[in-house]
Design a protein around this motif. Structure first.
Motif, PDB file in Angstrom:
ATOM      1  N   GLU A   1      31.529  -7.707 -26.272  1.00  0.00           N
ATOM      2  CA  GLU A   1      32.952  -7.606 -26.611  1.00  0.00           C
ATOM      3  C   GLU A   1      33.283  -6.228 -27.182  1.00  0.00           C
ATOM      4  O   GLU A   1      34.306  -5.618 -26.839  1.00  0.00           O
ATOM      5  CB  GLU A   1      33.325  -8.702 -27.611  1.00  0.00           C
ATOM      6  N   GLN A   2      32.421  -5.728 -28.059  1.00  0.00           N
ATOM      7  CA  GLN A   2      32.664  -4.403 -28.634  1.00  0.00           C
ATOM      8  C   GLN A   2      32.548  -3.307 -27.576  1.00  0.00           C
ATOM      9  O   GLN A   2      33.276  -2.310 -27.621  1.00  0.00           O
ATOM     10  CB  GLN A   2      31.680  -4.145 -29.773  1.00  0.00           C
ATOM     11  N   LEU A   3      31.633  -3.490 -26.619  1.00  0.00           N
ATOM     12  CA  LEU A   3      31.486  -2.500 -25.557  1.00  0.00           C
ATOM     13  C   LEU A   3      32.773  -2.385 -24.735  1.00  0.00           C
ATOM     14  O   LEU A   3      33.214  -1.278 -24.404  1.00  0.00           O
ATOM     15  CB  LEU A   3      30.316  -2.886 -24.654  1.00  0.00           C
ATOM     16  N   LEU A   4      33.368  -3.520 -24.423  1.00  0.00           N
ATOM     17  CA  LEU A   4      34.610  -3.503 -23.652  1.00  0.00           C
ATOM     18  C   LEU A   4      35.749  -2.869 -24.445  1.00  0.00           C
ATOM     19  O   LEU A   4      36.644  -2.237 -23.861  1.00  0.00           O
ATOM     20  CB  LEU A   4      34.982  -4.930 -23.235  1.00  0.00           C
ATOM     21  N   LYS A   5      35.734  -3.021 -25.777  1.00  0.00           N
ATOM     22  CA  LYS A   5      36.766  -2.387 -26.606  1.00  0.00           C
ATOM     23  C   LYS A   5      36.553  -0.871 -26.687  1.00  0.00           C
ATOM     24  O   LYS A   5      37.511  -0.112 -26.804  1.00  0.00           O
ATOM     25  CB  LYS A   5      36.751  -2.996 -28.011  1.00  0.00           C
ATOM     26  N   GLU A   6      35.279  -0.447 -26.666  1.00  0.00           N
ATOM     27  CA  GLU A   6      34.977   0.986 -26.756  1.00  0.00           C
ATOM     28  C   GLU A   6      35.259   1.718 -25.443  1.00  0.00           C
ATOM     29  O   GLU A   6      35.487   2.933 -25.445  1.00  0.00           O
ATOM     30  CB  GLU A   6      33.500   1.191 -27.129  1.00  0.00           C
ATOM     31  N   TRP A   7      35.243   1.009 -24.327  1.00  0.00           N
ATOM     32  CA  TRP A   7      35.309   1.651 -23.017  1.00  0.00           C
ATOM     33  C   TRP A   7      36.591   2.472 -22.785  1.00  0.00           C
ATOM     34  O   TRP A   7      36.503   3.598 -22.274  1.00  0.00           O
ATOM     35  CB  TRP A   7      35.134   0.599 -21.929  1.00  0.00           C
ATOM     36  N   PRO A   8      37.791   1.987 -23.134  1.00  0.00           N
ATOM     37  CA  PRO A   8      38.992   2.821 -22.896  1.00  0.00           C
ATOM     38  C   PRO A   8      38.936   4.168 -23.608  1.00  0.00           C
ATOM     39  O   PRO A   8      39.356   5.193 -23.047  1.00  0.00           O
ATOM     40  CB  PRO A   8      40.134   1.947 -23.429  1.00  0.00           C
ATOM     41  N   GLY A   9      38.428   4.183 -24.841  1.00  0.00           N
ATOM     42  CA  GLY A   9      38.321   5.450 -25.560  1.00  0.00           C
ATOM     43  C   GLY A   9      37.346   6.408 -24.904  1.00  0.00           C
ATOM     44  O   GLY A   9      37.586   7.628 -24.843  1.00  0.00           O
ATOM     45  N   VAL A  10      36.237   5.879 -24.392  1.00  0.00           N
ATOM     46  CA  VAL A  10      35.252   6.717 -23.710  1.00  0.00           C
ATOM     47  C   VAL A  10      35.839   7.270 -22.420  1.00  0.00           C
ATOM     48  O   VAL A  10      35.623   8.443 -22.068  1.00  0.00           O
ATOM     49  CB  VAL A  10      33.964   5.909 -23.434  1.00  0.00           C
ATOM     50  N   CYS A  11      36.594   6.457 -21.700  1.00  0.00           N
ATOM     51  CA  CYS A  11      37.241   6.925 -20.467  1.00  0.00           C
ATOM     52  C   CYS A  11      38.215   8.064 -20.761  1.00  0.00           C
ATOM     53  O   CYS A  11      38.341   9.017 -19.974  1.00  0.00           O
ATOM     54  CB  CYS A  11      37.988   5.774 -19.797  1.00  0.00           C
ATOM     55  N   GLY A  12      38.893   7.975 -21.903  1.00  0.00           N
ATOM     56  CA  GLY A  12      39.811   9.045 -22.275  1.00  0.00           C
ATOM     57  C   GLY A  12      39.085  10.365 -22.500  1.00  0.00           C
ATOM     58  O   GLY A  12      39.567  11.431 -22.096  1.00  0.00           O
ATOM     59  N   MET A  13      37.921  10.310 -23.140  1.00  0.00           N
ATOM     60  CA  MET A  13      37.142  11.536 -23.354  1.00  0.00           C
ATOM     61  C   MET A  13      36.645  12.105 -22.035  1.00  0.00           C
ATOM     62  O   MET A  13      36.612  13.322 -21.827  1.00  0.00           O
ATOM     63  CB  MET A  13      35.958  11.248 -24.281  1.00  0.00           C
ATOM     64  N   MET A  14      36.227  11.221 -21.106  1.00  0.00           N
ATOM     65  CA  MET A  14      35.732  11.691 -19.810  1.00  0.00           C
ATOM     66  C   MET A  14      36.838  12.318 -18.968  1.00  0.00           C
ATOM     67  O   MET A  14      36.578  13.226 -18.176  1.00  0.00           O
ATOM     68  CB  MET A  14      35.108  10.518 -19.035  1.00  0.00           C
ATOM     69  N   ALA A  15      38.043  11.834 -19.155  1.00  0.00           N
ATOM     70  CA  ALA A  15      39.159  12.414 -18.408  1.00  0.00           C
ATOM     71  C   ALA A  15      39.709  13.666 -19.073  1.00  0.00           C
ATOM     72  O   ALA A  15      40.445  14.431 -18.444  1.00  0.00           O
ATOM     73  CB  ALA A  15      40.278  11.382 -18.259  1.00  0.00           C
ATOM     74  N   GLY A  16      39.333  13.889 -20.347  1.00  0.00           N
ATOM     75  CA  GLY A  16      39.849  15.036 -21.079  1.00  0.00           C
ATOM     76  C   GLY A  16      38.821  16.130 -21.278  1.00  0.00           C
ATOM     77  O   GLY A  16      38.378  16.794 -20.338  1.00  0.00           O
ATOM     78  N   CYS A  17      38.394  16.316 -22.533  1.00  0.00           N
ATOM     79  CA  CYS A  17      37.556  17.469 -22.881  1.00  0.00           C
ATOM     80  C   CYS A  17      36.144  17.389 -22.310  1.00  0.00           C
ATOM     81  O   CYS A  17      35.463  18.414 -22.214  1.00  0.00           O
ATOM     82  CB  CYS A  17      37.485  17.608 -24.404  1.00  0.00           C
ATOM     83  N   TYR A  18      35.667  16.199 -21.939  1.00  0.00           N
ATOM     84  CA  TYR A  18      34.300  16.052 -21.437  1.00  0.00           C
ATOM     85  C   TYR A  18      34.241  15.877 -19.919  1.00  0.00           C
ATOM     86  O   TYR A  18      33.232  15.442 -19.378  1.00  0.00           O
ATOM     87  CB  TYR A  18      33.618  14.846 -22.099  1.00  0.00           C
ATOM     88  N   LYS A  19      35.303  16.206 -19.226  1.00  0.00           N
ATOM     89  CA  LYS A  19      35.361  15.923 -17.790  1.00  0.00           C
ATOM     90  C   LYS A  19      34.392  16.771 -16.976  1.00  0.00           C
ATOM     91  O   LYS A  19      33.987  16.380 -15.876  1.00  0.00           O
ATOM     92  CB  LYS A  19      36.785  16.112 -17.269  1.00  0.00           C
ATOM     93  N   ASN A  20      33.989  17.925 -17.472  1.00  0.00           N
ATOM     94  CA  ASN A  20      33.107  18.814 -16.707  1.00  0.00           C
ATOM     95  C   ASN A  20      31.634  18.694 -17.104  1.00  0.00           C
ATOM     96  O   ASN A  20      30.809  19.478 -16.641  1.00  0.00           O
ATOM     97  CB  ASN A  20      33.556  20.272 -16.889  1.00  0.00           C
ATOM     98  N   LEU A  21      31.309  17.744 -17.961  1.00  0.00           N
ATOM     99  CA  LEU A  21      29.927  17.591 -18.416  1.00  0.00           C
ATOM    100  C   LEU A  21      29.117  16.764 -17.423  1.00  0.00           C
ATOM    101  O   LEU A  21      29.652  15.878 -16.744  1.00  0.00           O
ATOM    102  CB  LEU A  21      29.886  16.914 -19.787  1.00  0.00           C
TER     103      LEU A  21
END
Length: 719
Positions: A587-607
């Motif tokens: 349950e916590q993993l599913l709650k954390e996922w939207p925030g992680v997706c935001g980082m991947m689409a933003g400042c961490y997209k080229n990593l």
């Protein structure tokens, strides 16, 4: 009750038998006394008694657990004896229990170790401070370490110390015995090993790389390497080299679990197991991987080494083609022909000098070595003219040379040599990349696809070596020459035959590589890649991301159990079931996922995947704890077991036929330093010197000059 009966006796109006009444009263009194005594016997010992016991037994520790008092032994706990007093403690609180423990052998041994430790601490010469270690001590440790690092015999230590004294170095140690040098060697390895074990204990998860072999003394050995995460960076290190009684899966698993238990490393944290793909390792019913998952590591994922799979692909492609099979056999015969005769090798070198070709010796196409045919083909390609001239001159009086000349002077063989050089150049690049320590499971598909693309190009286009070989050929009417040597079996349709061999071989090779190393090797690894690779997450659909998350939740988000069976056929078998807590909270993993997706689409997209995992572990572990755990698992995932192969090469160099009696402890110590020990400049020799000097009083003896013993005088006896 007795008072009531006495009262009734005097108040009774009826005449009763006085003897019967007296007996009843006495029986009641006796039963009351017995009850009171039995209740006193089972009373708990009070605190005052326990304090007296502590004064008589200084090692006694009294603790309370679940409202029950338990007794433990301080000495047994410190030196980790096998008694219950060193672990959970005993609830049998009696004076006789203390006496029995005080006289048992494990406790007596712990007392001896405690006295020995106290003597070492109180010895004035052992109270060393950092500034009081002599330069000679540091030089000695550094010298022994250099000998270990360079895989030199230990008898060279005294010679190197003497050389340093000749060079005016301030070192007073001399004439060190083999026992002293071995003790320093084992101490150095022990310091490195304890540091590694401490890192494994502190690491959240780790991977195991195992393989077995036979050394020069015909002893079965198991090499264990580990991959762990330290400060967000993955490291691969050598852990142990264990002797096995046999190569069965049960024996290997038992040896693994016993060793990890001895090192106090939790095997349930193992999330990856890399092996060479032998049936004893990857068997679906009783293989090492299956047993390890069932008995100790329920979250472990087993992988077949990609470098081994590449070698199998190349071998299968040669076996499927008759022309290539004969090509491989003839290169083996060529190596045997020259390696068994110094005269033939000398003649070859003379021809190489005469024809201005590089002086190269013929290499063996080792079947047990990755790309063993590559070096052999490249050597023949570079000195092809001198090879033909040598075989031609020797073949006048030698039938074997005549047969080899007949094959290697063929036009078809010359063209195949150029083709195989080009193919093995691409395969060599792939093989070296798959053996890299920094290789991630996410890198394998792209690397393999690149090599397959280059092989497809070679099906229709000539490579560099192919062009060089054809450029060195001279065509005269219906004859072909390489230098002054005429190539045989040339005809108008020979090129079409060679093209058929070329197409069949490359097609089989590409097919075998794709079959052995598929794009989606493991569903779990594919899911980790789809969740932790920023470029893939941004391009994938939400449904695809949810499917990958669900796959990870199914494996890491459920509690599991491990089962172990102990006992024997005589006393019977006992099955022990132990629960293992799930790694991630779904349950916590599913709650954390939207925030992680935001980082991947933003400042961490080229990593890349490793870079993103390191950022999550080091900077966002508190914010995304479940994603951080998956990042650690992803960095631990191992797809090769090449470190075990390197350890075998090191083992065979160290334990040669000249050092076949080398013991297990010394062998492992030398392998540890040679494989992953720091450089001589970065080695902490002061720490090693401090520990070595605090062991016993020896410095004065080891710096003294050698004095031979006086010869024994014969006693004169009277006649």
């Amino acid at each position: 009750m007795s008072q009531k009966k006495i009262f009734n006796f005097f108040q009774s109006t009826e005449k009763s038998n006085s003897l019967v009444l007296v007996k009843g009263i006495l029986n009641d009194l006796v039963s009351d006394v017995i009850i009171k005594n039995s209740s006193k016997k089972h009373e708990t010992v009070n605190d005052k008694t326990l304090e007296k016991w502590k004064q008589n037994y200084p090692w006694l520790i009294v603790s309370t657990m679940h409202e029950k008092k338990t007794l433990k032994c301080k000495l047994c706990s410190e030196f980790k004896t096998s008694t219950i007093w060193a672990k959970d403690g005993t609830t049998n609180i009696q004076k006789s229990t203390l006496d029995r423990h005080n006289e048992c052998d494990p406790h007596i041994e712990a007392c001896k170790l405690s006295i020995k430790k106290l003597d070492m601490e109180l010895a004035p010469e052992n109270k060393l401070e950092k500034g009081k270690i002599d330069n000679a001590d540091v030089y000695l440790m550094r010298t022994v370490y250099m000998v270990m690092k360079e895989e030199l015999p230990l008898d060279k230590v005294n010679a190197i110390l003497e050389l340093q004294r000749i060079n005016k170095a301030d070192i007073s140690y001399r004439n060190l015995s083999w026992t002293t040098i071995t003790e320093i060697q084992n101490l150095i390895a022990l310091i490195l090993k304890e540091d590694l074990i401490q890192r494994l204990r502190s690491s959240e998860y780790f991977a195991m790389l195992i393989d077995e072999t036979t050394d020069v003394s015909i002893s079965k050995r198991l090499s264990i390497c580990v991959r762990y995460i330290h400060n967000g960076i993955p490291y691969t290190d050598f852990l142990a080299n264990i002797e096995l009684s046999d190569g069965c899966a049960h024996t290997i698993v038992t040896a693994l679990l016993t060793y990890f238990e001895k090192c106090e490393i939790n095997t349930s944290k193992c999330v990856s197991l890399a092996t060479d793909g032998a049936s004893v390792m990857v068997g679906k019913k009783t293989g090492v991987g299956v047993q390890l998952v069932a008995k100790a590591a329920p979250f472990c994922v087993q992988t077949h080494c990609v470098a081994h799979r590449l070698n199998l692909s190349i071998t299968d492609a040669i076996k499927d083609n008759d022309a290539m099979k004969k090509f491989n056999v003839k290169f083996g015969e060529l190596f045997n022909f020259f390696s068994n005769s110094g005269n033939r090798t000398y003649t070859l070198r003379q021809m190489q000098t005469l024809l201005d070709e590089p002086e190269l010796s013929i290499k063996a196409p080792y079947p047990v070595r990755w790309l063993g045919l590559k070096r052999a083909v490249e050597t023949v390609h570079e000195c092809y003219g001198s090879l033909l001239a040598t075989l031609s001159s020797i073949g006048v009086n030698d039938t074997k040379a005549k047969g080899l000349y007949k094959y290697f002077s063929s036009y078809k063989t010359a063209i195949l040599i150029g083709l195989m050089c080009d193919v093995h150049v691409e395969l060599g690049k792939l093989c070296c990349t798959l053996q890299s320590e920094k290789l991630m499971f996410s890198d394998v598909p792209a690397i393999v696809e690149s090599t397959v693309s280059m092989l497809n190009i070679l099906k229709t286009n000539d490579g560099e070596c192919f062009k060089i070989m054809k450029g060195n050929l001279r065509y005269e009417e219906d004859k072909v020459f390489y230098g002054n040597e005429e190539l045989t079996n040339y005809s108008l349709n020979i090129d079409s035959q060679i093209e058929t061999v070329r197409q069949n071989y490359l097609s089989n090779l590409i097919k075998n590589i794709k079959r052995r190393i598929p794009k989606h090797d493991s569903k779990l690894m594919l899911s980790l890649n789809e969740v932790l690779e920023p470029s893939i997450v941004r391009m994938a659909s939400p449904e695809s991301n949810e499917t990958a998350l669900q796959c990870l939740i199914d494996h890491y988000g459920n509690d599991k159990v491990i089962k172990s069976v102990s006992g024997n056929m005589i006393s019977g078998y006992v099955e022990t079931v132990k629960p293992v807590v799930k790694i991630i909270q779904s349950e916590q993993l599913l709650k954390e996922w939207p925030g992680v997706c935001g980082m991947m689409a933003g400042c961490y997209k080229n990593l890349s995947l490793p870079e993103f995992c390191q950022r999550i572990i080091l900077k966002h572990k508190d914010q995304f704890p479940n994603i951080a755990k998956l990042a650690v698992i992803a960095l631990c995932m191992q797809v090769t077991s090449v470190e075990c192969e390197r350890s075998f090469s090191t083992q065979n160099r160290i334990k040669s036929k000249y050092r076949a009696s080398l013991g297990d402890v010394s062998l492992e110590a030398l392998m540890r330093v040679s494989l992953f020990g720091p450089s001589v400049e970065n080695f902490d020799s002061e720490q090693c010197a401090r520990q070595w000097l605090t062991k016993r009083r020896r410095k004065k003896r080891l710096t003294a000059e050698y004095k031979p013993r006086e010869p024994k005088r014969m006693k004169l006896t009277k006649c």
